[in-house]
Write an enzyme that holds these catalytic residues in place. Sequence first.
Site, PDB file in Angstrom:
ATOM      1  N   GLY A 153      87.170  57.148  36.719  1.00 37.90           N
ATOM      2  CA  GLY A 153      88.475  57.611  37.195  1.00 37.90           C
ATOM      3  C   GLY A 153      88.939  56.807  38.398  1.00 37.90           C
ATOM      4  O   GLY A 153      88.857  57.262  39.539  1.00 37.90           O
ATOM      5  N   SER A 155      91.796  53.929  38.036  1.00 38.89           N
ATOM      6  CA  SER A 155      93.211  53.573  37.942  1.00 38.89           C
ATOM      7  C   SER A 155      94.086  54.816  38.024  1.00 38.89           C
ATOM      8  O   SER A 155      93.722  55.893  37.535  1.00 38.89           O
ATOM      9  CB  SER A 155      93.498  52.872  36.614  1.00 38.89           C
ATOM     10  OG  SER A 155      92.859  51.626  36.571  1.00 38.89           O
ATOM     11  N   SER A 189      88.634  54.950  30.000  1.00 39.86           N
ATOM     12  CA  SER A 189      87.959  54.736  28.715  1.00 39.86           C
ATOM     13  C   SER A 189      86.942  55.856  28.504  1.00 39.86           C
ATOM     14  O   SER A 189      86.276  56.264  29.446  1.00 39.86           O
ATOM     15  CB  SER A 189      87.240  53.385  28.710  1.00 39.86           C
ATOM     16  OG  SER A 189      88.174  52.352  28.893  1.00 39.86           O
ATOM     17  N   GLU A 272      80.577  45.534  37.335  1.00 40.02           N
ATOM     18  CA  GLU A 272      81.475  45.459  36.196  1.00 40.02           C
ATOM     19  C   GLU A 272      81.808  44.005  35.868  1.00 40.02           C
ATOM     20  O   GLU A 272      81.921  43.614  34.724  1.00 40.02           O
ATOM     21  CB  GLU A 272      82.750  46.238  36.552  1.00 40.02           C
ATOM     22  CG  GLU A 272      83.553  46.670  35.378  1.00 40.02           C
ATOM     23  CD  GLU A 272      84.704  47.596  35.788  1.00 40.02           C
ATOM     24  OE1 GLU A 272      85.382  48.059  34.893  1.00 40.02           O
ATOM     25  OE2 GLU A 272      84.931  47.826  36.989  1.00 40.02           O
ATOM     26  N   ASN A 397      92.246  39.248  35.554  1.00 46.30           N
ATOM     27  CA  ASN A 397      91.779  37.894  35.860  1.00 46.30           C
ATOM     28  C   ASN A 397      92.610  37.247  36.962  1.00 46.30           C
ATOM     29  O   ASN A 397      92.125  36.349  37.663  1.00 46.30           O
ATOM     30  CB  ASN A 397      91.790  37.049  34.583  1.00 46.30           C
ATOM     31  CG  ASN A 397      90.620  37.402  33.673  1.00 46.30           C
ATOM     32  OD1 ASN A 397      89.963  38.425  33.879  1.00 46.30           O
ATOM     33  ND2 ASN A 397      90.355  36.571  32.683  1.00 46.30           N
ATOM     34  N   GLU A 398      93.851  37.714  37.138  1.00 43.31           N
ATOM     35  CA  GLU A 398      94.672  37.166  38.230  1.00 43.31           C
ATOM     36  C   GLU A 398      94.080  37.574  39.583  1.00 43.31           C
ATOM     37  O   GLU A 398      93.998  36.767  40.512  1.00 43.31           O
ATOM     38  CB  GLU A 398      96.121  37.656  38.109  1.00 43.31           C
ATOM     39  CG  GLU A 398      96.900  36.993  36.977  1.00 43.31           C
ATOM     40  CD  GLU A 398      96.409  37.364  35.586  1.00 43.31           C
ATOM     41  OE1 GLU A 398      95.968  38.520  35.381  1.00 43.31           O
ATOM     42  OE2 GLU A 398      96.440  36.491  34.695  1.00 43.31           O
TER      43      GLU A 398
END
Lengths: 414, 351
Positions: A153, A155, A189, A272, A397-398
Site C-alpha cells: 500500500g 501508491s 497488486s 524491489e 524508469n525515469e
Amino acid sequence: MVAGNLAVCQISRDTREPMDLTMDTPMDLRYTDAQEAFREEARSWLSARAPAPRSLPSLDTAEGFEAHRAWERTMFDDRWSVVSWPEEYGGRGVGILEWLIFEEEYWRAQAPLRVSQNGVFLLAPTLFEFGTDGQKARFLAPMASGAEIWCQGWSEPDAGSDLAGIRSRARRADNDDGWVLTGQKTWASRGAFAEWCFGLFRTDPEAERHRGLTYFLVEMGSPGVTVRPIPQIDGETGFAEIFFEEVFVPDSQVLGGVDRGWNVAMATAGSERGLSLRSPARYCEAAGRLVALYAERMVSDPERALRTADAVAQAWMDAEAYRLNTLWTATRVLDGGSVGPEASANKIHWSETDLAIHRAALALLGPEAELHGGGADAPWLDGYLFALAGPIYAGTNEIQRNVVAERMLGLPRG
Amino acid sequence: MHFAFTDQQIEFRDAVRQVLAKECTTDDLRAAFAAPAVRTARWATLAELGVVGLSVPEAHGGLGLGLLDLVLLLEEAGRVALPEPLTATTALAAPLLAGLEDSDPGRAGQVASWLEQIATGAIGAAVGPLPGSSAPTTGAIGADLMVLTAPGPDGRPEIHVVKGDAVAVAAVASLDPTRRLGVVTWEPTVGTRVASGPTAGSAILATANRAAVATAAELLGLAEAMIAMAAGYAKERQQFGKPIGAFQAVKHLLAGAQVKLEFARPVVYGAAWSIDYVTPHSSRSASVAKAYASDAAVEAARVALQVHGAIGYTWECDLHLFMKRAWALAEAWGSAGDHRHLVLASLVGPT
C-alpha cells in the site's frame, strides 16, 4: 536505494554463507560441488512436485489465487518457499548464490508465479532489518507458507513516482494504544485477495514530505477497510484500490518506528529494484525459450526469422548480461560490500530486458502474435503485457534514470 | 563462484591508472595524433611496469599472466585512449608466440627472442586481420614485428611472423591517425611460417577471441572516459540559470549510457575469465563482450557529443580524440552486429 540495505536482499545478514573467501580469491565463475548438489536437490524436488507449466488458473482470479496459495504451502512444507531465510522461519539458511541457483531451477521448471512475492521479496527483507522479534515471530512463517498473502500500500491517486506526496494519514487512537488510519491507496497488486497490507501513512502532518511518514502493517479484514478491485490491461483483477476509514491499527503493527517510514520504505524499494525481486533466472529462461522459438521459425518461416535474428540475439545477450551483473553484485555483497544506486541501473536493465525478449518473440510470431488465450505461443503475449508494466512499477524508469544521473554521475538535483 | 578481481589485480590497475594519468594526457594524445609512433617513452615506462610483458612467460622476462590480469589494464589504456599497441603486442602477439614455442622446436630460439624483446619493450607488434577479412592491418606503420596469416598449400590459413622492415606497408588513412593502418605486402615463405594446419587454426580462433575481449576492455575505458567528460561538462555549463546537468533531458541521456556501461563491464570480465580457463563457451562469451562493449562505447560517444553541444564538435575539445578511437574499435575485430550473429549461431547450432 539506501546504501547497504539492499545487501540483505532476500536474506538476513546472519544467514550469509560462511566467509572462507579471502579477498585474494581468484575469480572463478563455477559453482562449488556443494552448490551443484543443492541445485540437483532443488531440481529433483521441483520435477516431482511442481505443477505442469501454466496448469494453474491465473493468480489474478479468486480460484487461481487459492491454487497458487496451495502451491506455496506445498513448497513451504518441504522448506523450498524461502530457501534463504533462517531455518526458524521456515527457510534453509542458504546464501545468496544458492538462492540464485534455486531461482534458476524454479524458472527452468516453469513453476507457478509466486503469489506471495510482495511479502517474501519486498516486505520480508524490511522485516528482517527493522522488525521486532515479536513481529518476525508473528509474520514471517505465515508469509512463507502462503497462509497470509501481502499487498503493498504505497501508491495513492496523487502519490506515484512522487511517493513522498502521500496524503493518507494516521492519528493517535483515543486510548493511546495504537493508530487510526484514514485515506486511499491504489494500484495494489494482489490487493483484491490479500489478507494483509504494508503501507506508508502520514503520522506527522506538520513534517516535511519525507519526514513524518510511518510504515504500518494492516490487516485487510480490519473494520473500515474497503477494497475495490481494478481490472488490469488483461481484464483480470490484478490491482485494487484500498480505502481506509478510521481503521484501528495497534502499536505492535508499526514497522521500524513512528515517523521513520521513509527510511524503512526505501530499504524495501532497494529490494524491489535490486537483487531480490527479479532474479536473472526469469529472463534467462525466457531468453532460452525465445531462442527455441527462433530455431523453430528458422524452419517454418525463415525469412521472418532472419529479419528478427538481431533482436533475438540482443535480447538473449541482455539476459546473459543481467545474469553476470547479478553474480558480480552478489560477490560484492558476499565480500562485505553494498549495493547503492546500482539498484536503479539494475531495475532499468531488467525491465528493458523483459520487454526486449517479449518484443522479439512477438516479432517472430508475426500475425500469430495477436492470438490470445489459445495455442502454445499465447504466453508470449501475456508475457509482453506483463513486461510492459516493468518500466512503471517499483519506481518508474525515469525516476531510476534520475537516481543514476545524480548518484552515480554526480549531476545536480533538478 | 567468486566474480571479483583480486586485491593484487586491483592494485596493479590503480598503479597503471596513476602512471597513465601523467604519461598519457590529452596533450600527449594530440602529439600522438600529429606523429604516431610505437616505441615511445611511454611504451618504455609501461614495459618497466611489467605491463607490456604481462603475458610473456616468466622464463622470457615477462610476468606470465593471463587475459584476466590484463583486462583491467586494457580498460585503463582505453580510459586515456593510449596510442601504443598494447592490445596487439600484449593481448595477442605474446600469447600467440608463447603458445607456439613448443610446437616447433626448431624455431624456439627465435620465438624466445621475440618474446624477450616484447617483455623489455624493445619491440611493438601488429597483428593482421583474421583470414578472409579485407581489413588493413592495425598498427602496421612502424610495427617492429607483424603476425600475419596467409593461405597454405591446402588452402587453410597459416600463421607467419615477419619483421616490420621486411615488408612493404602502404598507409591507409584512419579518422584516428594513432591506428597506424596499413596494407601489408609480403611474401610468405617457409622461413616466415610459424604455424600451419590445426595448430594454426586453433591459434587463430584463440587470437580472435582474445582480440574481441581485449578490444572490448579498451572500449569500456573509452566509454567511461567519455561519460565522465560529459558529466563533468554538464555540471559546469550553465543555461537557463542552472547547470544543464540539472535538466532531466540531459540526465536521462547520460544515465542511459551509464547503464549500458555498467552492464557491459561484468560481461567483459566474465569473457576474460572464460578464455583463461578455457570454458566450452569462451567464443560465445567473447562475442557477447565485444557486442556489448561496442554498443556501450558508441552510445557513450553519441551521448557525450550531444551533452557537449557545439563545443564537442570542435577540434579544440578533447572529446573527439576518444570518440574516434571508440568508433574505430567498435568495428574492429567484429562489429556488434557481427558478434550478435555469432552468438545466435552458437546458440541454435548449425542451420
